[in-house]
Design a protein around this motif. Structure first.
Motif, PDB file in Angstrom:
ATOM      1  N   HIS A 192     101.078 -10.483  37.170  1.00  0.00           N
ATOM      2  CA  HIS A 192     102.060 -11.417  36.628  1.00  0.00           C
ATOM      3  C   HIS A 192     102.352 -11.015  35.179  1.00  0.00           C
ATOM      4  CE1 HIS A 192     103.904 -15.065  35.114  1.00  0.00           C
ATOM      5  NE2 HIS A 192     104.179 -15.363  36.376  1.00  0.00           N
ATOM      6  N   GLU A 196     110.139 -10.634  39.020  1.00  0.00           N
ATOM      7  CA  GLU A 196     110.197 -11.756  38.088  1.00  0.00           C
ATOM      8  C   GLU A 196     110.676 -11.265  36.727  1.00  0.00           C
ATOM      9  OE1 GLU A 196     107.516 -15.189  39.534  1.00  0.00           O
ATOM     10  OE2 GLU A 196     106.431 -14.000  38.081  1.00  0.00           O
ATOM     11  N   GLY A 230     110.054 -19.567  33.294  1.00  0.00           N
ATOM     12  CA  GLY A 230     109.781 -20.770  32.520  1.00  0.00           C
ATOM     13  C   GLY A 230     110.844 -21.077  31.474  1.00  0.00           C
TER      14      GLY A 230
HETATM   15  P1  PGA Z   1     108.980 -20.438  36.713  1.00  0.00           P
HETATM   16  O1  PGA Z   1     107.759 -19.382  36.813  1.00  0.00           O
HETATM   17  O2  PGA Z   1     109.429 -20.747  38.102  1.00  0.00           O
HETATM   18  O3  PGA Z   1     108.394 -21.608  36.005  1.00  0.00           O
HETATM   19  O4  PGA Z   1     110.061 -19.769  35.914  1.00  0.00           O
HETATM   20  C1  PGA Z   1     107.753 -18.386  37.782  1.00  0.00           C
HETATM   21  C2  PGA Z   1     106.495 -17.550  37.650  1.00  0.00           C
HETATM   22  O5  PGA Z   1     106.080 -17.273  36.505  1.00  0.00           O
HETATM   23  O6  PGA Z   1     105.902 -17.145  38.662  1.00  0.00           O
END
Ligand code: PGA
Length: 266
Positions: A99, A170, A176
């Motif tokens: 991640h 991502e 976020g």
């Molecule tokens: P988010 O996070 O949906 O809050 O943007 C996704 C993630 O970090 O896996």
């Protein structure tokens, strides 16, 4: 028409939750997931202390569970680390590795992430390998180079086992932030990743490719309709049962093909 792969929606709780409040969330998700079409897989990746709770409340339901990381080591004197085999001890199916928050705050390199993916596989877990570019990298036109190198490190390490992973794209700037990639932006990168996977062979070509970064009930359907987006890795919205289940339902509608049919209705 593009080949329709099954959909997968995975919650990433990050460092959220408490024993008391988790119960209602896990129970609601377990019940809600029961009415999803069978082409949709659902999982939640919880903080390791709550794996036992996830196992107790989700066993026998449609919802699988997993961790958000595993150690690169099999075991030994590594204070604070959690081995993949320990995660498996709690009946887990998945382990997120690489991640961007791990890469950024813990200095995890592409090679280190590849070792973690291998550890997860060796233990019997399915690694969900995250890749993604920063805003500066995107603006410099380096997106494909960055995500390609992150993916290649894992594919090289896993060789024939690469078909057993899940990949999550991502974009760091979308995590976020409330600012999701548009479905076109996401699809472009997914198509690139798909071609990179396909270069490894026919079985690897069908590895599930999830999109993550501000997925919400309002944008999930549009994202999941893209031919190379096989589902989502959901952060913030996975902490609210109605939102997470609405995202799962959107995946279900796409998997069933009802969205296309409804769109065609005059
Ligand atoms: P988010 O996070 O949906 O809050 O943007 C996704 C993630 O970090 O896996």
């Amino acid at each position: 028409m593009a080949k329709q792969r099954a959909k997968l929606v995975v919650g990433n709780w990050k460092m959220h939750g408490r024993l008391g409040s988790n119960r209602a969330l896990l129970e609601a998700v377990a019940i809600g997931a029961g009415s999803l079409p069978e082409q949709v897989g659902v999982a939640v990746c919880v903080p390791c202390p709550y794996l036992a709770q996830a196992q107790a409340l989700l066993a026998g339901s449609r919802v699988k569970w997993g961790s958000q990381d595993v150690s690169a080591h099999q075991g030994g004197a590594y204070t604070g680390e959690v081995a993949a085999e320990m995660v498996l001890d709690f009946g887990a199916t998945y382990a997120i590795v690489g991640h961007s928050e791990r890469r950024e705050y813990h200095g995890e390199s592409a090679e280190f992430v590849a070792v973690k993916a291998q550890r997860a596989l060796l233990a019997g877990l399915t690694p969900i390998v995250c890749v993604g570019e920063t805003l500066a990298q995107r603006e410099a036109g380096e997106t494909e180079q960055v995500v390609g190198a992150q993916l290649d490190a894992v594919l090289k390490k896993l060789a024939d086992d690469a078909a057993k992973i899940v990949v999550a794209y991502e974009p760091v700037w979308a995590i976020g932030t409330g600012k999701s990639a548009t479905s076109t932006e996401a699809q472009q990168v997914h198509a690139f990743l798909r071609s990179r996977l396909a270069a490894q062979g026919a079985t690897v070509a069908d590895v599930p490719l999830l999109y993550g970064g501000s997925v919400k009930p309002g944008n999930a359907g549009e994202l999941f309709r893209q031919p190379d987006i096989d589902g989502g890795l959901i952060g913030g919205a996975s902490l609210v049962d109605e939102d997470f289940l609405a995202i799962c339902a959107a995946a279900g509608e796409v998997a069933r093909g009802t969205v296309g049919a409804a769109d065609a209705t005059p």
